[in-house]
Design an enzyme around this catalytic site. Structure first.
Site, PDB file in Angstrom:
ATOM      1  N   LYS A  14       0.796  -0.782  -0.179  1.00  0.00           N
ATOM      2  CA  LYS A  14      -0.032   0.056   0.047  1.00  0.00           C
ATOM      3  C   LYS A  14       0.604   1.286  -0.300  1.00  0.00           C
ATOM      4  O   LYS A  14       0.870   2.274  -1.170  1.00  0.00           O
ATOM      5  CB  LYS A  14      -0.459   0.121   1.216  1.00  0.00           C
ATOM      6  CG  LYS A  14      -2.089  -0.520   1.542  1.00  0.00           C
ATOM      7  CD  LYS A  14      -2.673  -0.944   2.365  1.00  0.00           C
ATOM      8  CE  LYS A  14      -2.156  -0.611   3.871  1.00  0.00           C
ATOM      9  NZ  LYS A  14      -1.680  -2.048   3.806  1.00  0.00           N
ATOM     10  N   ARG A  89      -9.495   1.642   9.296  1.00  0.00           N
ATOM     11  CA  ARG A  89      -8.975   0.128   9.137  1.00  0.00           C
ATOM     12  C   ARG A  89     -10.503   0.045  10.049  1.00  0.00           C
ATOM     13  O   ARG A  89     -10.371  -2.032   9.850  1.00  0.00           O
ATOM     14  CB  ARG A  89      -7.914   0.002   9.862  1.00  0.00           C
ATOM     15  CG  ARG A  89      -6.574   0.142   9.415  1.00  0.00           C
ATOM     16  CD  ARG A  89      -5.804   0.089  10.029  1.00  0.00           C
ATOM     17  NE  ARG A  89      -4.589  -0.728   9.401  1.00  0.00           N
ATOM     18  CZ  ARG A  89      -3.787  -0.728   9.425  1.00  0.00           C
ATOM     19  NH1 ARG A  89      -3.413   1.064   9.124  1.00  0.00           N
ATOM     20  NH2 ARG A  89      -2.675  -1.216   9.171  1.00  0.00           N
ATOM     21  N   ARG A 128      11.787  -6.660   5.187  1.00  0.00           N
ATOM     22  CA  ARG A 128      10.547  -5.086   5.599  1.00  0.00           C
ATOM     23  C   ARG A 128      11.533  -4.830   7.363  1.00  0.00           C
ATOM     24  O   ARG A 128      12.607  -3.973   6.854  1.00  0.00           O
ATOM     25  CB  ARG A 128      10.334  -4.490   5.558  1.00  0.00           C
ATOM     26  CG  ARG A 128       9.990  -2.850   5.841  1.00  0.00           C
ATOM     27  CD  ARG A 128       8.372  -2.270   5.254  1.00  0.00           C
ATOM     28  NE  ARG A 128       7.564  -2.384   6.024  1.00  0.00           N
ATOM     29  CZ  ARG A 128       5.789  -2.471   6.077  1.00  0.00           C
ATOM     30  NH1 ARG A 128       5.461  -2.313   5.297  1.00  0.00           N
ATOM     31  NH2 ARG A 128       5.344  -2.930   7.518  1.00  0.00           N
ATOM     32  N   ARG A 134      11.863  -1.262  11.554  1.00  0.00           N
ATOM     33  CA  ARG A 134      10.374  -1.322  12.463  1.00  0.00           C
ATOM     34  C   ARG A 134      10.041  -2.016  13.354  1.00  0.00           C
ATOM     35  O   ARG A 134      10.391  -3.474  13.598  1.00  0.00           O
ATOM     36  CB  ARG A 134       9.209  -1.279  11.354  1.00  0.00           C
ATOM     37  CG  ARG A 134       9.353  -0.221  10.395  1.00  0.00           C
ATOM     38  CD  ARG A 134       8.020  -0.809   9.756  1.00  0.00           C
ATOM     39  NE  ARG A 134       6.441  -0.747   9.912  1.00  0.00           N
ATOM     40  CZ  ARG A 134       5.485  -0.516   9.627  1.00  0.00           C
ATOM     41  NH1 ARG A 134       5.014   0.225   8.710  1.00  0.00           N
ATOM     42  NH2 ARG A 134       4.488  -1.130  10.127  1.00  0.00           N
ATOM     43  N   ARG A 145      -0.810  -9.028  13.765  1.00  0.00           N
ATOM     44  CA  ARG A 145      -1.016  -7.598  12.544  1.00  0.00           C
ATOM     45  C   ARG A 145      -1.936  -8.624  11.499  1.00  0.00           C
ATOM     46  O   ARG A 145      -3.327  -7.603  10.655  1.00  0.00           O
ATOM     47  CB  ARG A 145      -0.375  -6.287  11.751  1.00  0.00           C
ATOM     48  CG  ARG A 145       0.534  -6.269  12.584  1.00  0.00           C
ATOM     49  CD  ARG A 145       1.815  -5.618  12.597  1.00  0.00           C
ATOM     50  NE  ARG A 145       2.053  -4.261  11.155  1.00  0.00           N
ATOM     51  CZ  ARG A 145       3.117  -4.450   9.848  1.00  0.00           C
ATOM     52  NH1 ARG A 145       4.021  -5.319  10.746  1.00  0.00           N
ATOM     53  NH2 ARG A 145       2.996  -3.872   9.228  1.00  0.00           N
TER      54      ARG A 145
END
Ligand code: AMP
Length: 195
Positions: A14, A89, A128, A134, A145
């Site tokens: 996204k 969301r 990632r 992160r 998640r």
């Protein structure tokens, strides 16, 4: 004037697509995740509140998230349109966005659903994590998640589909190819063209 949403599981691409579409359509891409991360980094009050939820892979409470988006959508740069990445969301956020748009006498043009299978998504997120470090990209948190997405966000797609707004795009493949797919579908299905 173009007003879009990008919906899809974490890792579907996204954020990457939002950047491409922002340039193509000349509209700001607004990512609630980026805004939260910015606040966490700068240790603002909002950041301190958001961090505990983000680190666990849970959603930040609707009241905080809705206030932030209402404020952002009152800025002058969204007058020509906007692209929301990662909001709404939850069902409550859908209701709030409807209210914000109604207050501004505007409506959504399209909801872009980016699809990607779970294995691919987990692979991308772990990649990632290695690159960017992160805090919410560890395997356990990634799994949580994805669960939260399935429980709370995936059902929202049906409600937008019943309004005839959803454009479903396969998020697999090279970035530029996926962007092309989105632009083509927007032109064919919604009559919206880049600037
Ligand atoms: P993202 O970068 O969009 O994956 O968002 C990272 C994290 O920020 C999410 O896992 C949530 O903790 C939080 N977040 C981002 N957008 C929202 C939202 N619309 N509602 C609640 N929490 C959000």
């Amino acid at each position: 004037m173009s007003r879009f949403l990008l919906i899809g599981p974490p890792g579907a691409g996204k954020g990457t697509q939002a950047e491409q579409l922002s340039v193509a359509f000349g509209i700001p891409a607004i990512s609630t995740g980026d805004i939260f991360r910015h606040n966490v980094k700068n240790e603002t009050e909002l950041g301190k509140l958001a961090k505990s939820y983000m680190d666990r892979g849970e959603y930040v409470p609707d009241s905080l998230t809705n206030d932030l988006v209402r404020d952002r959508l009152s800025q002058p740069d969204v007058a020509a349109g906007f692209l929301l990445d990662g909001y709404p969301r939850t069902a409550e956020q859908v209701t709030e966005l409807d209210a914000i748009l109604a207050d501004n006498s505007s409506e959504l043009d399209a909801v872009i659903q980016l699809t990607a299978d779970t294995d691919e998504v987990v692979r991308r997120l772990l990649g990632r994590a290695a690159e960017q470090g992160r805090a919410d990209d560890t395997e356990d948190v990634i799994r949580r998640r994805l669960e939260v997405y399935e429980e709370q966000t995936a059902p929202l797609i049906d409600s937008y589909a019943s309004r005839g707004l959803v454009i479903r795009i396969d998020g697999l493949g090279p970035v530029a190819e996926v962007t092309e797919r989105i632009i083509e579908a927007l032109e064919n299905q919604s009559g919206i063209s880049p600037r």
